[in-house]
Design an enzyme around this catalytic site. Structure first.
Site, PDB file in Angstrom:
ATOM      1  N   LYS A 126       0.871  -1.188   0.000  1.00  0.00           N
ATOM      2  CA  LYS A 126       0.000   0.000   0.000  1.00  0.00           C
ATOM      3  C   LYS A 126       0.895   1.221   0.000  1.00  0.00           C
ATOM      4  O   LYS A 126       2.036   1.163   0.474  1.00  0.00           O
ATOM      5  CB  LYS A 126      -0.866   0.018   1.264  1.00  0.00           C
ATOM      6  CG  LYS A 126      -2.103   0.879   1.132  1.00  0.00           C
ATOM      7  CD  LYS A 126      -3.227   0.109   0.476  1.00  0.00           C
ATOM      8  CE  LYS A 126      -4.415   0.979   0.158  1.00  0.00           C
ATOM      9  NZ  LYS A 126      -5.578   0.169  -0.235  1.00  0.00           N
ATOM     10  N   ASP A 166      -7.140   4.198  -4.514  1.00  0.00           N
ATOM     11  CA  ASP A 166      -7.782   4.052  -3.198  1.00  0.00           C
ATOM     12  C   ASP A 166      -8.403   5.427  -2.928  1.00  0.00           C
ATOM     13  O   ASP A 166      -8.654   6.179  -3.878  1.00  0.00           O
ATOM     14  CB  ASP A 166      -6.745   3.640  -2.122  1.00  0.00           C
ATOM     15  CG  ASP A 166      -7.402   3.180  -0.819  1.00  0.00           C
ATOM     16  OD1 ASP A 166      -7.861   2.033  -0.763  1.00  0.00           O
ATOM     17  OD2 ASP A 166      -7.477   3.970   0.148  1.00  0.00           O
TER      18      ASP A 166
END
Ligand code: NDP
Ligand code: 2IT
Length: 445
Positions: A126, A166
Site C-alpha cells: 500500500k 484508493d
C-alpha cells in the site's frame, strides 16, 4: 491465545508504539490465526509471525510540487512493500491528508490477507501521500502525481509492485501517474491497475469493489436463508466503492436510503437517485449536500457519523477506517440491523466488531467483502499479459465467481476451526493458511 502469537503481538506493540491503526489490524489478525498456530508449532522456529508482521520494505520520500500561484509545497510520499510471498506487491495508493505510516501499514498488512483470499498471485502493499486532491486544479493534481511518480517509478514494475487507486486516487490520478511512468521508464506495461480503457484498463474495474461487496453479501444472505430483495440499506461514503455498491444493491431489489461524505449525510426515503449522485461526485467532484437541492424531500444532515442512526436491515460502510465505533454499532443493532458488509478497509473498530458478532449480525469483514477491487486488478494484469481485453460480462462473471468463492472459503475455514458463522476469523484463517504455506516454502528471507 497461543503463547507464540501473544509474544509476537506484545513485541509488535512495543516496537510500534505510535501506530494504532497498524496494531489494531495486527491484533485482529493475530488473535484469529492463533488457532492455526496451535496446529503448527514449526511456525515459531521459523520465525514466521515475526517476518509476517514486519514489512519487507518501506519507502518514504519527499514529493515537492508547485501550485498554480507558483508556491512550492512538499508532501510525504510512501510505499509499504509488505509481503511478496504469493506474488508481486499489490495494493492501492491513498491521497488524503490523514495518511501516515500507521495507516499505510494497516492497509498493507490487511492487503496481504485480502489478496490471498482472491486466489490470484498477488502479494500485499500500500502507498500514498498526505496530499489532499480536494480543491486542487487538474494541473496541480497532475504536477503532484508526476512528482510522486518521479520517485516511485524506480521501486515498482509489472512483476515487482503494481499500485492502483484508493481514497483520493481515481481515474484522473492513475492517468497522470501512468503517463509519467511511461515517459521516464520508457515502457507501456501493467505497472498500475485501474487504468483507463483506452490505455490497458479492464472493463468493470471501476465497478468491481462495490459490485463485489454486494455479490459476497448476497451469497452470505442466501446461505443464511435471506436475500437483499426489499431490504433497506444504508451506505456510508459516496466515492467509488459506495456508488457501485449502491448500484448493485439496488439492482438486486434493495432500497438504499442514505449516502454520506466527510461533511454529512443524505437520507432519501424513496431510495437514492444514483444518476444524480454520479453527476455530483464523478462529473462535478461536488459534495453530497448538493443532492437535496434537486430532491427537496430528501434530507441533508451535517456530520457523517449520524448516518448510523438511520434504521436499516443492512449497513455497508464504504468510506474509511474506524467509521463505526461502539456507539454507532449499538445504535445500528438497537434499530434492527442484521447484516453488515464492510466495503471500506477496517471501517469497524475491534470493540464494535465484537458487538456485531455477539448480536449474531451477519458480518462480512473487509478483507473478504471488498476484495473484488483488487481481484479485478488481478484480472486487469492477466489481460495485459495476454495482450487481450475481455468483455464487461466476462470480467463481471469472473468477479462474481471469485466473490462467491471467497464467501465459501471463509465460511468453510470458520467451520473447520470450530467458529461457524464467524467470518472475521474465517477470513483471517483462510488467508493465513496460504500465506504461511508460501512463506514456509521460501525459508528465512
Ligand atoms: P473515494 O475517494 O472514491 O471515496 C471516499 C469516500 O469516503 C468519499 O465519500 C469521502 O468523502 C469519504 N471519506 C474519506 N475519508 C473520510 C473520512 N476520514 N471521514 C469520513 N468520510 C471519509 O475512495 P474509495 O471509494 O475508493 O474508497 C473507500 C473505502 O474503500 C476506503 O476505505 C478504501 O480503502 C476502500 N477500498 C477501495 C477500493 C477501491 O478499489 N477503490 C478497494 C477496496 C477497498 P469526502 O469526499 O468528503 O472525502
Ligand atoms: O484496498 C484495496 O484493495 C484497494 N484499494 C484496491 C487495490 C488494487 O490493487 O486494486
Amino acid at each position: 491465545m497461543n503463547k507464540y502469537v501473544s509474544t509476537v503481538l506484545e513485541e509488535l506493540k512495543a516496537k510500534n508504539p505510535n501506530q494504532p491503526e497498524f496494531i489494531q489490524a495486527a491484533t485482529e489478525i493475530l488473535e484469529s490465526i492463533s488457532l492455526a498456530c496451535d496446529k503448527h508449532p514449526e511456525y515459531e522456529k521459523a520465525g514466521l509471525l515475526e517476518m509476517l508482521t514486519e514489512p519487507e520494505r518501506v519507502i518514504m520520500f519527499r514529493v515537492p510540487w508547485v501550485d498554480d500561484k507558483g508556491q512550492v509545497h512538499v508532501n510525504k510520499g510512501y510505499r509499504v512493500q509488505f509481503n511478496s510471498a504469493i506474488g508481486p506487491y499489490k495494493g492501492g495508493l491513498r491521497f488524503h491528508p490523514s495518511v501516515n505510516l500507521s495507516i499505510l501499514k494497516f492497509l498493507g498488512f490487511e492487503q496481504i490477507f485480502k489478496n490471498s483470499l482472491t486466489t490470484l498471485p498477488m502479494g500485499g502493499g500500500k502507498g500514498g501521500s498526505d496530499f489532499d486532491p480536494k480543491g486542487k486544479s487538474d494541473n496541480e493534481v497532475m504536477r503532484f502525481c508526476q512528482s510522486f511518480m518521479a520517485e516511485l517509478y524506480r521501486h515498482i514494475g509489472q512483476d515487482t509492485d503494481v499500485p492502483a487507486g484508493d481514497i483520493g486516487v481515481g481515474a484522473r490520478e492513475i492517468g497522470y501517474m501512468f503517463g509519467y511512468y511511461k515517459k521516464i521508464a520508457n515502457e507501456h506495461t501493467a505497472v498500475l491497475t485501474g487504468r483507463g480503457l483506452s490505455y490497458g484498463g479492464s472493463l468493470a474495474r471501476k465497478e468491481a469493489t462495490g459490485y463485489g461487496l454486494v455479490y459476497l453479501v448476497d451469497e452470505m444472505l442466501k446461505c443464511n436463508g435471506k436475500s437483499m430483495d426489499g431490504k433497506t440499506v444504508v451506505i456510508s461514503g459516496s466515492g467509488n466503492v459506495a456508488i457501485y455498491a449502491c448500484e448493485k444493491a439496488t439492482s438486486l431489489g434493495a432500497k438504499v436510503v442514505a449516502l454520506s461524505d466527510s461533511n454529512g449525510y443524505i437520507y432519501d426515503e424513496k431510495g437514492i437517485d444514483l444518476d444524480l449522485v454520479k453527476e455530483i461526485k464523478e462529473v462535478k467532484r461536488g459534495r453530497i449536500k448538493e443532492y437535496v437541492a434537486v430532491h427537496k424531500d430528501a434530507k441533508y444532515t451535517d456530520g457523517c457519523k449520524g448516518i448510523w442512526t438511520i434504521k436499516c436491515d443492512i449497513a455497508l460502510p464504504c468510506a474509511t477506517q474506524n467509521e463505526i465505533d461502539v456507539e454507532s454499532a449499538e445504535m445500528l443493532i438497537k434499530n434492527g440491523v442484521w447484516c453488515v458488509g464492510e466495503g471500506a478497509n477496517m471501517p469497524t473498530t475491534l470493540e464494535a466488531t465484537k458487538k456485531f458478532l455477539d448480536a449474531k449480525v451477519l458480518f462480512a469483514p473487509a478483507k473478504a467483502a471488498n476484495a473484488g477491487g483488487v481481484a479485478t486488478s488481478g484480472l486487469e494484469m492477466a489481460q495485459s499479459s495476454q495482450r487481450l481485453f475481455w468483455s464487461f460480462e466476462e470480467v463481471d462473471a469472473k468477479l462474481k465467481s471469485i466473490m462467491i468463492g471467497i464467501y465459501h472459503s471463509i465460511a468453510d475455514a470458520a467451520e473447520k476451526y470450530g467458529q461457524k458463522g464467524n467470518y472475521v476469523m474465517g477470513a483471517n484463517l483462510a488467508a493465513f493458511e496460504k500465506i504461511a504455506d508460501a512463506m514456509m516454502a521460501h525459508g528465512v528471507c
